[in-house]
Write a protein that holds these residues in place. Structure first.
Motif, PDB file in Angstrom:
ATOM      1  N   CYS A 126       0.865  -1.179   0.000  1.00  0.00           N
ATOM      2  CA  CYS A 126       0.000   0.000   0.000  1.00  0.00           C
ATOM      3  C   CYS A 126       0.902   1.230   0.000  1.00  0.00           C
ATOM      4  CB  CYS A 126      -0.908  -0.009   1.232  1.00  0.00           C
ATOM      5  SG  CYS A 126      -2.120   1.324   1.262  1.00  0.00           S
ATOM      6  N   HIS A 157       2.162   5.335  -1.025  1.00  0.00           N
ATOM      7  CA  HIS A 157       1.658   6.635  -0.590  1.00  0.00           C
ATOM      8  C   HIS A 157       0.648   7.209  -1.583  1.00  0.00           C
ATOM      9  CE1 HIS A 157       5.254   7.464  -3.045  1.00  0.00           C
ATOM     10  NE2 HIS A 157       4.633   8.559  -3.437  1.00  0.00           N
ATOM     11  N   ASN A 213      -2.858   6.437  -3.603  1.00  0.00           N
ATOM     12  CA  ASN A 213      -3.982   5.589  -3.228  1.00  0.00           C
ATOM     13  C   ASN A 213      -4.519   4.698  -4.345  1.00  0.00           C
ATOM     14  OD1 ASN A 213      -4.111   6.507  -0.503  1.00  0.00           O
ATOM     15  ND2 ASN A 213      -5.026   8.406  -1.247  1.00  0.00           N
ATOM     16  N   SER A 216      -9.948   9.056   0.839  1.00  0.00           N
ATOM     17  CA  SER A 216      -9.253   8.271  -0.180  1.00  0.00           C
ATOM     18  C   SER A 216      -8.251   7.319   0.467  1.00  0.00           C
ATOM     19  CB  SER A 216      -8.536   9.197  -1.164  1.00  0.00           C
ATOM     20  OG  SER A 216      -9.463   9.990  -1.885  1.00  0.00           O
ATOM     21  N   ARG A 217      -7.580   7.791   1.526  1.00  0.00           N
ATOM     22  CA  ARG A 217      -6.635   6.933   2.223  1.00  0.00           C
ATOM     23  C   ARG A 217      -7.362   5.782   2.902  1.00  0.00           C
ATOM     24  NH1 ARG A 217      -1.907   5.414   0.908  1.00  0.00           N
ATOM     25  NH2 ARG A 217      -0.450   5.075   2.609  1.00  0.00           N
TER      26      ARG A 217
END
Length: 211
Positions: free
Chosen positions: A84, A86, A88, A139-140
């Motif tokens: 995952c 940085h 998204n 979004s994160r």
């Protein structure tokens, strides 16, 4: 083993590992191991090699020297890690649920149903919204839902708390703690403090830029 453990006992072991871009080394020789149920936090200044180390462990960047292996992994069981980054990786014209459904289809729908995973990350009421309307923090959260719909034992997380508020930080703690309870392991590069309920499950490695 705990009653929640779903992954076989695994260990990520690195010996003399040197990471870099092109021919430029960004880390010293690294020796470390992460066992099932534990998390390794990567600390260090910008440019010290945290992201490059994660990309190396993910198989995206080749190591300059040394070795690493996920010991105990069964190749026949399929991919063993989630990376995952940085960014998204969200498609703005798809809905929130469609984005997560896409990743479940690509990675294998072996975990939570999409609706349940969205509830877990606090987006349960936004499944029909175009993802382009999400805030940076939302979004994160959507990106953090990807490991929930497809179970894989190793999580490689680059700044998992970026753009998140206090509740978002608590969410990352809960997700990590649950993953470790299941026998998973994690490596997270972060400038933010992350504290698990049991501090003994977490170690820190500080990376320094090479002279």
């Amino acid at each position: 083993m705990t009653s929640r453990q779903v992954f076989p006992p695994l260990s990520l072991v690195a010996s003399g590992l040197v990471c870099g871009r092109g021919s430029m080394a960004l880390t010293r020789e690294l020796d470390f191991s992460v066992t099932a149920g534990r998390c390794l936090l990567l600390r260090g200044a910008n440019g010290s090699g945290k992201t490059t180390l994660l990309l190396t462990l993910a198989g995206v960047v080749a190591p300059l020297d040394g070795l690493f292996a996920l010991e105990g992994a069964n190749a026949e069981a399929g991919p063993s890690l989630h990376y995952c980054g940085h960014r998204n990786a969200i498609k703005p014209r798809l809905t929130v649920a469609e984005n997560l459904g896409f990743w479940a289809a690509v990675n294998g729908a072996t975990g939570m149903p999409v609706d349940e995973a969205l509830e877990q990350v606090g987006l349960g009421q936004l499944g029909d919204l175009d993802a382009g309307y999400l805030s940076a923090g939302q979004s994160r959260r959507l990106a953090l839902a990807r490991p929930l719909v497809s179970l894989r034992p190793l999580w490689l997380l680059d700044e998992p708390t970026a753009a998140l508020d206090t509740e978002g930080h608590d969410l990352v703690t809960r997700l990590l703690d649950r993953h470790l309870d299941m026998g998973g392991l994690a490596i997270a590069a972060t400038h933010d403090p992350i504290t698990l309920p049991d501090p003994a499950r977490m170690e820190t490695m500080v990376l320094g830029a090479r002279p």
